[in-house]
Design an enzyme around this catalytic site. Structure first.
Site, short mmCIF file in Angstrom:
data_model
loop_
_atom_site.label_atom_id
_atom_site.label_comp_id
_atom_site.label_asym_id
_atom_site.label_seq_id
_atom_site.Cartn_x
_atom_site.Cartn_y
_atom_site.Cartn_z
N ILE A 21 88.81 -65.24 -8.26
CA ILE A 21 89.76 -66.26 -7.83
C ILE A 21 89.37 -66.83 -6.46
CG2 ILE A 21 92.16 -66.66 -7.14
CD1 ILE A 21 92.93 -64.50 -9.24
N ASP A 40 83.57 -61.89 2.81
CA ASP A 40 83.46 -60.85 1.78
C ASP A 40 82.52 -59.77 2.30
OD1 ASP A 40 83.59 -59.49 -0.77
OD2 ASP A 40 84.07 -61.45 -1.66
N ASP A 66 84.25 -56.52 6.23
CA ASP A 66 85.24 -55.69 5.55
C ASP A 66 86.59 -56.08 6.15
OD1 ASP A 66 87.03 -53.70 4.78
OD2 ASP A 66 85.56 -52.07 4.97
N TYR A 157 98.27 -49.36 -5.89
CA TYR A 157 98.11 -50.81 -5.97
C TYR A 157 99.46 -51.51 -5.94
CZ TYR A 157 96.57 -55.35 -7.81
OH TYR A 157 96.32 -56.69 -7.99
N LYS A 161 100.78 -54.28 -3.14
CA LYS A 161 101.14 -55.66 -3.48
C LYS A 161 102.63 -55.92 -3.26
CE LYS A 161 97.08 -57.22 -4.67
NZ LYS A 161 96.43 -58.35 -3.99
N THR A 195 88.21 -61.48 -14.10
CA THR A 195 87.52 -61.43 -12.81
C THR A 195 86.57 -60.24 -12.80
OG1 THR A 195 89.15 -59.99 -11.75
CG2 THR A 195 89.59 -62.36 -11.67
#
Length: 280
Positions: A21, A40, A66, A157, A161, A195
């Site tokens: 993305i 990145d 990082d 995770y 989020k 992805t």
């Protein structure tokens, strides 16, 4: 409609911009005439991504970093400053967690370091200049539906989020007070997207139910143009209406004092199925 921050001779910063993305978004910003700083991890993926963008005529610059390391992100900020005024900041870098409550502490720390602290560093380093400038600005934070519905499994995770959702919502409110909407914040909530995460699981071809990264980027740009905060993407399996019904059920756990995550609770399986089949 186009968000006024997306304009020629301005700079877009995209973390996690070397693939998926992030790369699709970098390509869209570049096609609009923006210079793009692609942040990145160092390596061939970043080099190849920036080379590909340059081959398309995009003024792309690699920033090996990082995102969990504040000093490395500060170096990326210095690179951006040399390119011109930053009007778009897309905090997109992320990683899967890989564990529940009992997962090793190192897994939790790495997940939160990248998914939450990486975004936090980006906001604290880039926002002051964006707020202080007299230019339109847009900040996009890449969240996840898992940060809203919290499906059992990858708890680390989900937690990361969910924290991003709270951070982005609070940021949007603060920016209204600070800039009267001149700088806006947006929460990108992708659906099932093909992805690098998907390929890492051994899936070599895009599943029929998944969107491409390019579809997500296009949806994001459309939502930015409409000044939407919640950029809630459907996919080829799940419609927006289905997503909204699931989210309403989740909020109902609090309102109706049901057990936590009752959508997956055996005592509520029939009730949830009936709710999804019925009307709102």
């Amino acid at each position: 409609m186009t968000h006024p921050a997306i304009a020629p001779d301005r700079v877009a910063v995209v973390t996690g911009g070397a693939s998926g993305i992030g790369l699709a978004a970098a390509r869209r910003f570049g096609a609009a005439g923006m210079a793009v700083l692609v942040v990145d991890l160092p390596g061939a993926t970043l080099t190849e991504a920036v080379d590909a963008l340059k081959a398309e005529g995009i003024a792309a610059v690699a920033a090996p970093a990082d995102v969990s390391d504040r000093a490395q992100m500060a170096a990326a900020k210095a690179q951006a400053d040399r390119m011109g005024p930053v009007t778009v900041l897309m905090c997109n870098a992320g990683r899967e967690g890989g564990g529940g409550i009992a997962a090793d502490e190192a897994v939790w720390r790495r997940t939160l370091d990248v998914n939450f602290w990486g975004v936090f560093h980006g906001l604290q380093l880039f926002l002051p200049d964006m707020v202080g400038a007299a230019l339109p600005g847009a900040v996009v934070v890449t969240g996840s539906k898992q940060g809203i519905t919290l499906p059992p499994g990858d708890t680390a995770y989900n937690v990361s989020k969910a924290a991003l959702r709270a951070l982005a919502e609070s940021l949007a409110h603060d920016l209204v007070k600070q800039t009267a909407g001149r700088v806006s914040a947006h929460l990108l909530i992708p659906g099932f997207t093909y992805t690098g995460f998907t390929r890492a699981k051994g899936v070599s071809e895009k599943p029929a139910g998944a969107w491409t990264s390019e579809q997500v980027a296009d949806f994001m740009l459309d939502g930015l143009g409409k000044a939407d905060f919640y950029l809630l993407c459907p996919d080829n399996e799940v419609t927006r209406e289905t997503d909204l019904k699931r989210m309403r059920w989740g909020m109902g756990d609090i309102v109706e004092n049901r057990p936590a995550l009752s959508r997956w609770h055996p005592d509520y399986a029939e009730a949830f199925a009936a709710y999804m089949k019925g009307g709102d």
